[in-house]
Design a protein around this motif. Structure first.
Motif, short mmCIF file in Angstrom:
data_model
loop_
_atom_site.label_atom_id
_atom_site.label_comp_id
_atom_site.label_asym_id
_atom_site.label_seq_id
_atom_site.Cartn_x
_atom_site.Cartn_y
_atom_site.Cartn_z
N PRO A 136 0.81 -1.22 0.00
CA PRO A 136 0.00 0.00 0.00
C PRO A 136 0.84 1.27 0.00
CG PRO A 136 -0.14 -1.07 2.13
CD PRO A 136 0.60 -2.01 1.21
N GLN A 137 2.02 1.23 0.58
CA GLN A 137 2.87 2.42 0.59
C GLN A 137 3.31 2.77 -0.83
OE1 GLN A 137 3.33 4.19 3.51
NE2 GLN A 137 4.03 5.77 2.10
N SER A 138 3.74 1.77 -1.57
CA SER A 138 4.13 2.01 -2.97
C SER A 138 2.95 2.49 -3.80
CB SER A 138 4.72 0.75 -3.59
OG SER A 138 5.96 0.44 -3.01
N ALA A 139 1.80 1.86 -3.60
CA ALA A 139 0.61 2.26 -4.35
C ALA A 139 0.23 3.70 -4.04
CB ALA A 139 -0.55 1.32 -4.04
N TRP A 140 0.30 4.10 -2.78
CA TRP A 140 -0.02 5.47 -2.37
C TRP A 140 0.94 6.45 -3.05
CZ3 TRP A 140 -3.59 8.38 -0.11
CH2 TRP A 140 -3.23 9.60 0.45
N GLU A 141 2.24 6.17 -2.96
CA GLU A 141 3.23 7.07 -3.53
C GLU A 141 3.11 7.14 -5.06
OE1 GLU A 141 6.96 5.79 -1.84
OE2 GLU A 141 6.23 6.21 0.18
N PRO B 296 -3.04 0.48 6.28
CA PRO B 296 -2.96 1.67 5.43
C PRO B 296 -1.51 2.08 5.18
CG PRO B 296 -3.35 2.34 7.67
CD PRO B 296 -3.38 0.83 7.66
N PRO B 297 -1.31 2.87 4.12
CA PRO B 297 0.01 3.46 3.90
C PRO B 297 0.21 4.61 4.87
CG PRO B 297 -1.51 4.31 2.28
CD PRO B 297 -2.25 3.25 3.06
N GLN B 298 1.46 4.99 5.07
CA GLN B 298 1.73 6.22 5.82
C GLN B 298 1.46 7.36 4.85
OE1 GLN B 298 5.59 6.46 7.66
NE2 GLN B 298 5.33 8.63 8.10
N THR B 299 0.47 8.18 5.15
CA THR B 299 0.00 9.18 4.19
C THR B 299 0.71 10.52 4.26
OG1 THR B 299 -1.75 9.83 5.73
CG2 THR B 299 -2.30 8.15 4.09
N VAL B 300 1.33 10.81 5.37
CA VAL B 300 2.06 12.08 5.54
C VAL B 300 3.39 11.77 6.20
CG1 VAL B 300 -0.01 13.53 5.64
CG2 VAL B 300 0.89 12.55 7.73
N TYR B 301 4.29 12.74 6.20
CA TYR B 301 5.62 12.52 6.77
C TYR B 301 5.59 12.31 8.27
CZ TYR B 301 7.49 13.72 2.24
OH TYR B 301 7.78 13.73 0.90
N ARG B 302 4.67 12.96 8.94
CA ARG B 302 4.54 12.77 10.38
C ARG B 302 3.87 11.42 10.61
NH1 ARG B 302 4.76 15.95 14.82
NH2 ARG B 302 5.09 17.78 13.52
N VAL B 303 4.36 10.65 11.54
CA VAL B 303 3.78 9.34 11.82
C VAL B 303 2.48 9.52 12.58
CG1 VAL B 303 4.10 7.13 12.98
CG2 VAL B 303 6.03 8.20 11.81
N LEU B 304 1.39 9.00 12.00
CA LEU B 304 0.07 9.05 12.62
C LEU B 304 -0.37 7.63 12.95
CD1 LEU B 304 -1.65 11.49 10.09
CD2 LEU B 304 -0.69 12.06 12.34
N SER B 305 -1.44 7.51 13.67
CA SER B 305 -1.99 6.19 13.96
C SER B 305 -2.55 5.58 12.67
CB SER B 305 -3.09 6.27 15.02
OG SER B 305 -4.23 6.92 14.47
N ASP B 306 -2.68 4.26 12.64
CA ASP B 306 -3.26 3.60 11.48
C ASP B 306 -4.64 4.15 11.15
OD1 ASP B 306 -1.07 2.03 11.04
OD2 ASP B 306 -2.03 0.14 11.63
N GLU B 307 -5.41 4.48 12.17
CA GLU B 307 -6.77 4.99 11.94
C GLU B 307 -6.74 6.30 11.16
OE1 GLU B 307 -10.75 5.01 11.63
OE2 GLU B 307 -9.49 3.37 12.33
N TRP B 308 -5.84 7.21 11.52
CA TRP B 308 -5.73 8.48 10.79
C TRP B 308 -5.24 8.24 9.37
CZ3 TRP B 308 -7.92 12.90 11.55
CH2 TRP B 308 -8.32 13.26 12.84
N ASP B 309 -4.22 7.40 9.21
CA ASP B 309 -3.73 7.10 7.85
C ASP B 309 -4.82 6.45 7.01
OD1 ASP B 309 -1.13 8.14 7.86
OD2 ASP B 309 -0.31 6.35 8.82
N ARG B 310 -5.59 5.57 7.61
CA ARG B 310 -6.70 4.92 6.89
C ARG B 310 -7.73 5.95 6.44
NH1 ARG B 310 -7.22 1.26 10.21
NH2 ARG B 310 -6.23 -0.42 9.07
N MET B 311 -8.10 6.87 7.34
CA MET B 311 -9.09 7.89 6.99
C MET B 311 -8.57 8.82 5.89
SD MET B 311 -11.03 9.04 10.52
CE MET B 311 -9.55 9.52 11.39
N ILE B 312 -7.33 9.25 5.98
CA ILE B 312 -6.75 10.13 4.97
C ILE B 312 -6.69 9.42 3.63
CG2 ILE B 312 -4.63 11.30 4.25
CD1 ILE B 312 -4.16 11.84 7.32
#
Length: 74
Positions: free
Chosen positions: A3-8, A39-55
């Protein structure tokens, strides 16, 4: 799926104006998340999986909505 590669790749395709490929990545990411994938990590700041999933879901759905309503004229 990675998912990280797909997101990027999706973000790179949006930046390059290749909305068809970006939409395909968005569909894959949503399928992955709907099947319980992490979920992928959506932003540079590390967030919880729930936030990354929502984003991730929000961006993918928004991209698909725009692509479906405007085609390749984003």
């Amino acid at each position: 799926m990675d998912p990280q590669s797909a997101w990027e790749e999706m973000l790179a395709e949006i930046a390059a104006g290749d909305y068809h490929e970006a939409e395909l990545r968005a569909e894959g990411l949503l399928d992955w998340l709907n099947q319980g994938g992490f979920p992928p990590q959506t932003v540079y700041r590390v967030l919880s999986d729930e936030w990354d999933r929502m984003i991730c879901r929000y961006v993918c759905r928004k991209l698909m909505m725009i692509a479906n309503s405007e085609g390749d004229h984003l």
